[in-house]
Design a protein around this motif. Structure first.
Motif, PDB file in Angstrom:
ATOM      1  N   LYS A  82      -6.993   5.004  -2.874  1.00 52.91           N
ATOM      2  CA  LYS A  82      -5.712   4.812  -2.196  1.00 52.91           C
ATOM      3  C   LYS A  82      -4.694   4.237  -3.179  1.00 52.91           C
ATOM      4  O   LYS A  82      -5.045   3.436  -4.044  1.00 52.91           O
ATOM      5  N   ASP A  89       0.837  -1.195   0.000  1.00 51.71           N
ATOM      6  CA  ASP A  89       0.000   0.000   0.000  1.00 51.71           C
ATOM      7  C   ASP A  89       0.876   1.251   0.000  1.00 51.71           C
ATOM      8  O   ASP A  89       2.107   1.169  -0.111  1.00 51.71           O
ATOM      9  N   TYR A 124      -1.632   1.907  -4.515  1.00 58.10           N
ATOM     10  CA  TYR A 124      -1.006   0.611  -4.289  1.00 58.10           C
ATOM     11  C   TYR A 124       0.104   0.436  -5.324  1.00 58.10           C
ATOM     12  O   TYR A 124       0.011   0.946  -6.445  1.00 58.10           O
ATOM     13  N   GLN A 142      -4.585   2.623  -8.391  1.00 56.85           N
ATOM     14  CA  GLN A 142      -5.441   3.258  -7.381  1.00 56.85           C
ATOM     15  C   GLN A 142      -6.630   2.343  -7.115  1.00 56.85           C
ATOM     16  O   GLN A 142      -7.231   1.799  -8.038  1.00 56.85           O
TER      17      GLN A 142
END
Length: 502
Positions: free
Chosen positions: A238, A152, A240, A234
């Motif tokens: 978020k 992440d 990655y 994404q």
């Protein structure tokens, strides 16, 4: 009457609405095991409206593997007074889900299971398709030799493939949740968090989408070289990062082995060239030395009748000169005998392995020259008795000659084949599509110092034939149907059975 469709007094939906939504009502009397099913429920289960229903006939509708779990869940509800939420497959393969709550009798004991049945076949089939895709994806990841690691935005490992387990020594359960810097040696381990912060702030890519060679760290602390490629995605807003790592340890070991082989071949090639030249010089010098000795002896006889006071000294000097000429000839003959013996260490070797290693050395640049390689090797004629380095020297010489011969050819194909020509001999052939040989070249092809190249020394083929003959084989060349040249040589086949005394 029990066992047939009965209206439910608390049903708020009309029958056509229930059918449209794909669910129907049902009621099970826990004391008598009798069912009440709505019209839609019967249609979901494929039971005609006039067919009686019992608990046993309901279980018979289920797939054999689901009958025991459904019966156990209803039994638990019967004794514990809890509701049920079951998904099961019908014998025809259709998926149904039933939800029900317990309705107690006047004494407060569980009496009825009352609920609804839903058609979930489409959802289950979608789940199964997704499961199969996930299994397929997993199987691909398990067989891909490159490690795949997903982290992440904070650098925490989210996914760790089977190849990554083998490469780094962690299991997936151990790796997921770790900081990816655990897979790096210092100083990268301490700097990695700063790399991520800088990237999030500047979006400046130093490795993402580029790929480069870095150093990895295994669980036991050992480090190794690897090629790392990173991609970004994404999900849910978020970031990655997906990394693909290829272990270069074996590649570097192979390169080191090739350099070692090349060094051995260069060394042996130089020794062979010196030996071949020494043999040729021995042959050429032995005759004039013998002539010098004869002239000395003849001159001494002419001095026998001379009255010169220095005759004795001259005769003595001539005798010594003749002795030294004979001694020089003996030294050269011994040198020639030593070279011609071709002392070598012969072992059982695999032709396919010899050709593979020789090809890595002698065929460098073949792809850039658009040369098509065809190695058609017969496994039944693979084992030979040979000195590995010397035979590789022969093969490298033939491969390089073939590449040079095809430098200006429109068609560029190089083929290597092998076949058994007798119980104790195996023939190897190297063919090209170059210019072949003129008639005046063929008789001199294997002679020392004969060459058709502008910068050649003329010892390569001579050395190669000497090596093959020292192995007990023979070597020759011919023009082929493609217009190029084919070199053939034979080697002793390795014994298929070793007999032991006693």
């Amino acid at each position: 009457m029990r066992g047939v469709t009965q209206p439910f007094p608390d049903a708020d939906l009309r029958p056509e609405d229930a059918r449209a939504l794909g669910f129907g009502a049902w009621d099970l009397d826990l004391a008598t095991d009798e069912f009440y099913w709505s019209v839609t429920t019967r249609k979901l289960f494929g039971v005609p409206a006039d067919q009686p229903l019992t608990y046993g006939s309901f279980l018979a509708l289920l797939a054999p593997a689901d009958r025991a779990p459904v019966e156990a869940a209803i039994g638990h509800s019967r004794h514990q007074g809890t509701g049920v939420d079951l998904s099961f497959k019908m014998s025809g393969g259709h998926w149904i889900r039933v939800l029900a709550g317990v309705v107690p009798d006047e004494a407060g004991e569980p009496r009825y299971l009352r609920g609804i049945a839903l058609d979930i076949d489409q959802e289950k089939r979608l789940e199964e398709a997704l499961r199969l895709r996930e299994q397929h994806f997993r199987s691909i990841l398990d067989t891909v030799p490159d490690a795949m690691i997903v982290i992440d935005g904070s650098g925490i490992i989210q996914f760790f493939s089977a190849a990554a387990e083998r490469m780094f020594g962690y299991t997936e359960e151990e790796a997921v949740g770790l900081d990816v810097s655990e897979l790096m040696p210092e100083p990268d381990r301490s700097r990695h968090a700063g790399y991520l912060v800088r990237y999030h702030a500047s979006r400046e890519r130093h490795i993402i989408g580029i790929g480069r060679i870095v150093t990895g760290r295994r669980r036991d602390g050992a480090t190794f070289p690897m090629h790392l490629s990173i991609g970004e995605m994404q999900s849910g807003g978020k970031p990655y990062f997906t990394g693909f790592a290829h272990d270069l340890t074996e590649h570097q070991q192979t390169q080191a082995r090739l350099r070692e082989l090349q060094s051995e071949l260069v060394h042996v090639s130089r020794l062979s060239a010196m030996g071949e030249m020494a043999s040729a010089l021995a042959h050429e010098l032995n005759q004039p030395l013998a002539a010098i000795s004869n002239y000395m002896k003849g001159s001494r006889r002419l001095l026998a009748g001379s009255s010169d006071p220095n005759t004795g000294k001259i005769e003595s000097a001539m005798d010594r000169a003749a002795e030294q000429a004979i001694r020089a000839g003996q030294i050269i003959r011994r040198l020639r005998d030593f070279v011609s013996r071709g002392e070598s260490e012969k072992r059982v070797e695999s032709l396919s392995k010899l050709i593979e290693e020789a090809g890595a050395l002698g065929l460098a640049g073949a792809r850039e020259q658009n040369v098509q390689l065809r190695f058609q090797l017969n496994p039944d004629a693979d084992l030979v008795l040979a000195d590995r380095v010397q035979i590789q020297q022969v093969l490298v010489n033939l491969f390089r000659n073939a590449l040079e011969a095809m430098a200006h050819s429109a068609r560029r194909e190089l083929a290597a084949t092998n076949r058994r020509i007798s119980d104790d001999l195996i023939e190897i052939a190297v063919s090209d599509t170059g210019t072949g040989f003129h008639d005046d070249v063929m008789p001199n092809l294997f002679k020392t110092f004969f060459t058709t190249k502008d910068t050649g020394m003329g010892v390569g083929l001579s050395i190669s034939r000497s090596i093959i003959e020292a192995h007990g084989g023979r070597m020759w060349a011919e023009n082929n149907e493609a217009g190029g040249a084919t070199f053939r040589f034979t080697l002793p086949a390795a014994p298929t059975k070793v007999e032991h005394d006693g």
